[in-house]
Design an enzyme around this catalytic site. Structure first.
Site, PDB file in Angstrom:
ATOM      1  N   GLY A  18       0.811  -1.207   0.000  1.00  0.00           N
ATOM      2  CA  GLY A  18       0.000   0.000   0.000  1.00  0.00           C
ATOM      3  C   GLY A  18       0.846   1.259   0.000  1.00  0.00           C
ATOM      4  N   GLU A  35      -6.968  -0.310   2.130  1.00  0.00           N
ATOM      5  CA  GLU A  35      -7.409  -1.168   3.230  1.00  0.00           C
ATOM      6  C   GLU A  35      -6.296  -2.182   3.418  1.00  0.00           C
ATOM      7  OE1 GLU A  35      -8.221  -4.082   5.156  1.00  0.00           O
ATOM      8  OE2 GLU A  35      -9.828  -4.696   3.800  1.00  0.00           O
TER       9      GLU A  35
END
Length: 276
Positions: A18, A35
Site C-alpha cells: 500500500g 485497506e
C-alpha cells in the site's frame, strides 16, 4: 497506477504494498484509498461472559485460517481470569477441525501458499526465542490427508509481552498471542501500541465500560460482545497504517465521485459586475 488515464486507485492488501502504491500514485496526484494490514486487539475483561468471550475469540482469530486483515490476533485477558480463559481457549481450539473448506464440518482450511506457511512457522519459532510458550499447535498437522497442501495447526502463544515481534507484526495466519492486563488504562495503552488500527473487540457486561473503551481505541471498527467484524451498511476501514477510506457503506461513494460546482446565469440582462 502510474498511467495518467487512471483517476482513482483502491487497494486491499499488505501495508508495505500500500505504501508503494501511494508513492507511485502521488506522481500524478491520484486519489487513493487503502485497506491494509492489521494486528487487531481483542480485550476480555473480568466481568465478561466467559463462554461467549472464549468461543467468540476463537472465531475471531481462526476463521479464514487467520488469513484476514482484521483477525483479532492480539488477545488481552484480565489477570484475574487469565488462567481460566487460556485453559478454556485451548480446549476449544483443540476441537477445531482442519480440512477441506467445502466440507461443512471444517473450521480451518489450508494456508494460501508454501511461502506463507514458512513465514507463519518462522514467527512461531521467533516467539519461542523471544520467551513465549506454545500452549497448543505450533506445527504442521500429521496424517495422510495433510501430506499435500499447506497446512498449519491453530496455534496459541502465551507468556507473550506486547513488545515482542509476534505481538507487533502481522503474521496473517492461525496464530494468536495471549497477554494479561490489570486495568483499563494499561490495556488501552497496549491495545493502541501498534502501527495498525483496523479492528478491535471488547468483551464486558458493563456497557459504560464498553463505551468508554471503544471511544479510546484507535480502530476503524470495534466489536462489543460479538465476533462479527462487518455488517452491510457499516463503514469498514482502518486508522494509522491499516490504511484510510471506508468500504461497504454509503461513505464509499464519496471516494469514487468528485464534487463539481456549476454557476449558470439565466437572466435577460447581461451581468455587469464592473458597471461599465
Amino acid at each position: 497506477m502510474e498511467h495518467p488515464g487512471v483517476d482513482k486507485v483502491a487497494f486491499t492488501g499488505e501495508t508495505s504494498t500500500g505504501k508503494d502504491i501511494m508513492a507511485k500514485a502521488s506522481e500524478t496526484l491520484k486519489r487513493v484509498t487503502l485497506e491494509l494490514g492489521g494486528k487487531s486487539p481483542n480485550i476480555v475483561f473480568e466481568d465478561a461472559d466467559l463462554e461467549s468471550a472464549v468461543v467468540g475469540s476463537v472465531f475471531g482469530i481462526y476463521y479464514n485460517t487467520g488469513q484476514s486483515c482484521e483477525a483479532r490476533s492480539r488477545l488481552f485477558v484480565h489477570e484475574s481470569i487469565y488462567d481460566e480463559f487460556v485453559e478454556k481457549f485451548v480446549e476449544k481450539t483443540k476441537q477445531l477441525k482442519l480440512g477441506d473448506p467445502l466440507n461443512k464440518e471444517t473450521h480451518v482450511g489450508a494456508i494460501i501458499s508454501a511461502g506463507q506457511l514458512e513465514t507463519i512457522h518462522s514467527y512461531v519459532d521467533l516467539a519461542k526465542k523471544e520467551g513465549a510458550r506454545v500452549a497448543f499447535g505450533g506445527q504442521r498437522p500429521e496424517g495422510g490427508e495433510f501430506e499435500k497442501g499447506h497446512w498449519y495447526q491453530p496455534t496459541v502463544l502465551v507468556d507473550v509481552t506486547n513488545d515482542m515481534r509476534v505481538a507487533q507484526e502481522e503474521i496473517f495466519g492461525p496464530v494468536v498471542v495471549i497477554m494479561k492486563f490489570s486495568d483499563e488504562k494499561e490495556v488501552i495503552q497496549q491495545a493502541n501500541d501498534s502501527i495498525y488500527g483496523l479492528a478491535a473487540a471488547v468483551w464486558t457486561q458493563n456497557h459504560s465500560r464498553a463505551h468508554r473503551i471503544t471511544e479510546q481505541l484507535k480502530a476503524g471498527i470495534v466489536m462489543v460482545n460479538n465476533p462479527i467484524s462487518t455488517f452491510p451498511g457499516l463503514p469498514f476501514g482502518g486508522y494509522k497504517q491499516s490504511g484510510f477510506g471506508r468500504e461497504l457503506a454509503l461513505e464509499s461513494l464519496d471516494l469514487y465521485t468528485e464534487t463539481k460546482s456549476v454557476l449558470s446565469y439565466v437572466g435577460t440582462k447581461p451581468m455587469n459586475p464592473f458597471g461599465i
